[in-house]
Design a protein around this motif. Structure first.
Motif, PDB file in Angstrom:
ATOM      1  N   LEU A  63       0.980  -1.202   0.070  1.00 24.59           N
ATOM      2  CA  LEU A  63       0.010   0.079  -0.127  1.00 24.59           C
ATOM      3  C   LEU A  63       0.821   1.196   0.063  1.00 24.59           C
ATOM      4  O   LEU A  63       1.751   1.397   0.720  1.00 24.59           O
ATOM      5  N   LYS A  64       0.521   2.405  -0.778  1.00 27.65           N
ATOM      6  CA  LYS A  64       1.091   3.341  -0.682  1.00 27.65           C
ATOM      7  C   LYS A  64       1.039   4.268   0.588  1.00 27.65           C
ATOM      8  O   LYS A  64       0.035   4.399   1.190  1.00 27.65           O
ATOM      9  N   PRO A  65       2.188   4.993   1.025  1.00 27.39           N
ATOM     10  CA  PRO A  65       2.321   5.534   2.432  1.00 27.39           C
ATOM     11  C   PRO A  65       1.802   6.870   2.067  1.00 27.39           C
ATOM     12  O   PRO A  65       1.690   7.486   1.062  1.00 27.39           O
ATOM     13  N   ASN A  66       1.156   7.694   3.320  1.00 30.24           N
ATOM     14  CA  ASN A  66       0.879   9.012   3.179  1.00 30.24           C
ATOM     15  C   ASN A  66      -0.052   9.104   2.159  1.00 30.24           C
ATOM     16  O   ASN A  66      -0.113  10.275   1.319  1.00 30.24           O
ATOM     17  N   MET A  67      -1.016   8.348   1.773  1.00 30.56           N
ATOM     18  CA  MET A  67      -2.186   8.351   0.976  1.00 30.56           C
ATOM     19  C   MET A  67      -3.437   8.433   1.653  1.00 30.56           C
ATOM     20  O   MET A  67      -3.780   7.917   2.715  1.00 30.56           O
ATOM     21  N   VAL A  68      -4.504   9.352   1.108  1.00 26.70           N
ATOM     22  CA  VAL A  68      -5.662   9.526   1.641  1.00 26.70           C
ATOM     23  C   VAL A  68      -6.663   8.970   0.638  1.00 26.70           C
ATOM     24  O   VAL A  68      -6.750   9.289  -0.468  1.00 26.70           O
ATOM     25  N   TYR A  69      -7.665   8.051   1.080  1.00 28.21           N
ATOM     26  CA  TYR A  69      -8.418   7.335   0.336  1.00 28.21           C
ATOM     27  C   TYR A  69     -10.006   8.184   0.690  1.00 28.21           C
ATOM     28  O   TYR A  69     -10.425   8.043   1.699  1.00 28.21           O
ATOM     29  N   GLU A  70     -10.541   8.552  -0.497  1.00 27.27           N
ATOM     30  CA  GLU A  70     -11.793   9.477  -0.130  1.00 27.27           C
ATOM     31  C   GLU A  70     -13.118   8.734  -0.372  1.00 27.27           C
ATOM     32  O   GLU A  70     -14.054   9.252   0.215  1.00 27.27           O
ATOM     33  N   ASN A  71     -13.295   7.548  -0.766  1.00 26.51           N
ATOM     34  CA  ASN A  71     -14.627   6.731  -1.112  1.00 26.51           C
ATOM     35  C   ASN A  71     -14.783   6.106   0.395  1.00 26.51           C
ATOM     36  O   ASN A  71     -14.134   5.831   1.271  1.00 26.51           O
ATOM     37  N   PRO A  72     -16.189   6.133   0.647  1.00 22.88           N
ATOM     38  CA  PRO A  72     -16.490   5.526   1.822  1.00 22.88           C
ATOM     39  C   PRO A  72     -15.987   4.081   2.179  1.00 22.88           C
ATOM     40  O   PRO A  72     -16.316   3.392   1.080  1.00 22.88           O
ATOM     41  N   VAL A  73     -15.767   3.729   3.432  1.00 24.26           N
ATOM     42  CA  VAL A  73     -15.442   2.186   3.767  1.00 24.26           C
ATOM     43  C   VAL A  73     -16.173   1.822   5.053  1.00 24.26           C
ATOM     44  O   VAL A  73     -16.677   2.873   5.750  1.00 24.26           O
ATOM     45  N   SER A  74     -16.179   0.758   5.550  1.00 27.47           N
ATOM     46  CA  SER A  74     -16.637   0.286   6.804  1.00 27.47           C
ATOM     47  C   SER A  74     -15.601  -0.612   7.319  1.00 27.47           C
ATOM     48  O   SER A  74     -14.893  -1.325   6.855  1.00 27.47           O
ATOM     49  N   THR A  75     -15.996  -0.659   9.104  1.00 25.97           N
ATOM     50  CA  THR A  75     -15.029  -1.661   9.675  1.00 25.97           C
ATOM     51  C   THR A  75     -15.709  -3.315   9.331  1.00 25.97           C
ATOM     52  O   THR A  75     -15.074  -4.232   9.553  1.00 25.97           O
ATOM     53  N   LEU A  76     -16.760  -3.175   8.535  1.00 25.41           N
ATOM     54  CA  LEU A  76     -17.290  -4.357   8.120  1.00 25.41           C
ATOM     55  C   LEU A  76     -16.318  -5.135   7.203  1.00 25.41           C
ATOM     56  O   LEU A  76     -16.304  -6.204   6.820  1.00 25.41           O
ATOM     57  N   ASP A  77     -15.417  -4.110   6.657  1.00 24.21           N
ATOM     58  CA  ASP A  77     -14.428  -4.566   5.393  1.00 24.21           C
ATOM     59  C   ASP A  77     -13.198  -5.150   6.106  1.00 24.21           C
ATOM     60  O   ASP A  77     -12.274  -5.636   5.402  1.00 24.21           O
ATOM     61  N   LEU A  78     -13.100  -5.208   7.419  1.00 24.40           N
ATOM     62  CA  LEU A  78     -11.888  -5.558   8.117  1.00 24.40           C
ATOM     63  C   LEU A  78     -11.653  -7.329   7.875  1.00 24.40           C
ATOM     64  O   LEU A  78     -10.739  -7.695   7.538  1.00 24.40           O
ATOM     65  N   LEU A  79     -12.862  -7.977   8.112  1.00 21.35           N
ATOM     66  CA  LEU A  79     -12.714  -9.493   8.101  1.00 21.35           C
ATOM     67  C   LEU A  79     -12.401  -9.923   6.566  1.00 21.35           C
ATOM     68  O   LEU A  79     -11.243 -10.684   6.502  1.00 21.35           O
ATOM     69  N   PRO A  80     -12.960  -9.369   5.414  1.00 24.90           N
ATOM     70  CA  PRO A  80     -12.705  -9.821   4.002  1.00 24.90           C
ATOM     71  C   PRO A  80     -11.378  -9.522   3.708  1.00 24.90           C
ATOM     72  O   PRO A  80     -10.330 -10.091   2.989  1.00 24.90           O
TER      73      PRO A  80
END
Length: 462
Positions: A321-338
């Motif tokens: 993963l690129k360091p010091n990067m901002v990801y703007e789209n919505p994500v959820s802690t539901l995404d942690l498991l997958p």
């Protein structure tokens, strides 16, 4: 020419050592803070709170600007992230409160994560991981819900939802068994130091013991949840603040320092290049209880405005993963498991009912678009839906409100009367989703609200 067997073994061992075959799976470290304010981190612009260790981590991580939890309170939020599913699908809709009885007769100890639901730890164990939980569980106090029966090889923490940071003893009375610190199953034993530091030390010891094998650490701080207890040396570092906010700032200093200690040890052991690390928070800050700040978000813990459900979220995996990067789209802690299971080499397509998605392809540019166009929240008659940039908040006692989150992050401009068709559309989507859910396994009797308040006051006094 046929090489001697000893020579072949040497070359195989050499290749495994230097090609990564010995451990081609990443270590995974998941750090969760508790009840922290959205604005109370340096990497989110705080000038009052000092978080140098997490700020340093943020510069080497992906920072998610629109990260959400699946519930605005601790227990359901954790049930969602542990399973990768909306927790309402299996009836875990509100907190399990010790000592209270639900409408269907369940006691507090019997309210827990249903046994037919698999956790992140269950899936990672199947991938050959050693798994451990350090800190707060809050997924059921009864023995059958215990972390060591839910995929965790090791546990050091407490079963309940809050406890003192100081050791229980003559000057600090223990009133509930679920508050007791426990090593493994049934090994109740109080710590000696400040709990935030003790939990970090336990996590480090586990990492040191398991550094030659893939491991999963779930470091679930109870910091900075009430009771408001800070070390005197940290209180002296806080300038310009008073009351609970000063104490909260000092508690945050200790939590940040503990995070840094874990991260530094991972690097010192040479494990950082092959370790996926996530830091986030379990729900919005309860500005009434601990004087946390969620600005510029409106709302607070326990409601569905952005301040109750949007959280800080950092993810690092060097080389991936690129360091010091901002990801703007919505994500959820539901995404942690997958995300974790896919990183470990598991097949998430074989898991039924997942609502989370693997974030790695989106972060690496292999998938375009948004991980989630639509996210849902519900507790009893209250609910919310975010679809693209539109968000509807439904109340039981007044008309719903409609916001454009992209243009109005603070939810100050209600557009419901201007766009009635959008209100109807989102209302229908929310209703259709609710038809797929199970009935809540428990709902607390309202006549117990006074008792619940007294018990919460007891939490805060410890």
């Amino acid at each position: 020419m046929k090489l001697p067997r000893q020579v072949l073994l040497f070359f195989v061992s050499f290749t495994m050592l230097f090609s990564g075959w010995a451990q081609d799976k990443p270590n995974i470290v998941f750090i969760l803070s508790d009840d922290a304010g959205y604005a109370d981190f340096g990497f989110h612009g705080s000038k009052e709170f000092k978080t140098p260790e997490l700020d340093k981590f943020a510069k080497n991580a992906v920072r998610f600007s629109q990260a959400y939890v699946s519930a605005a309170v601790c227990g359901p939020s954790r049930a969602g992230l542990l399973t990768g599913k909306y927790q309402q699908k299996f009836g875990f809709e509100e907190n399990n409160v010790p000592g209270l009885m639900s409408k269907n007769g369940l006691t507090g100890d019997d309210m827990g994560l249903p046994l037919d639901q698999k956790t992140i730890a269950d899936y990672l164990k199947e991938q050959g991981y050693r798994t451990a939980l350090f800190g707060k569980w809050h997924q059921g106090n009864a023995d059958r819900f215990h972390p060591t029966k839910r995929g965790f090889d090791e546990f050091y923490g407490f079963r309940g939802g809050a406890r003192s940071y100081m050791p229980f003893g003559a000057d600090n009375e223990l009133t509930r068994n679920e508050d007791r610190l426990e090593r493994g199953f049934g090994g109740f034993q109080e710590h000696e130091g400040y709990l935030t530091e003790e939990l970090a030390n336990e996590a480090i010891a586990f990492i040191e013991r398991n550094q030659k094998n893939p491991f999963f650490v779930y470091l679930a701080f109870n910091a900075v949840h009430t009771p408001m207890e800070a070390k005197e040396e940290d209180l002296k570092k806080v300038k310009g603040l008073s009351g609970k906010r000063k104490t909260l700032a000092a508690m945050t200093i200790a939590m940040d320092r503990a995070c840094g200690k874990v991260l530094d040890r991972i690097k010192a052991l040479g494990l950082d290049k092959n370790t996926l690390i996530v830091f986030t928070n379990d729900n919005g800050g309860p500005s009434d209880a601990n004087e946390s700040s969620n600005l510029p978000l409106s709302g607070t813990k326990a409601n569905h405005l952005e301040g109750g459900i949007r959280v800080p979220f950092l993810m690092s995996w060097p080389g991936k993963l690129k360091p010091n990067m901002v990801y703007e789209n919505p994500v959820s802690t539901l995404d942690l498991l997958p995300t974790f299971v896919a990183a470990a080499g598991g097949d998430i397509n074989a898991i039924d009912g997942l609502d989370g998605v693997d974030l790695l392809p989106y972060l690496q540019g292999k998938k375009q678009g948004k991980p989630h166009k639509t996210l849902y929240w519900k507790k009893e008659a209250r609910g919310a839906i975010r679809h693209n940039d539109w968000k509807l908040v439904r109340f039981p006692d007044r008309p719903a409100k409609l916001y454009n989150i992209k243009e109005d992050i603070s939810e100050t401009n209600d557009l419901a009367s201007k766009y009635p068709q959008k209100v109807r559309e989102l209302y229908q989507m929310l209703f259709d989703w609710e038809l797929t859910l199970e009935r809540p396994l428990w709902q607390l009797e309202r006549r117990f609200e006074g008792l619940a308040a007294k018990r919460m006051d007891a939490y805060r006094k410890h």
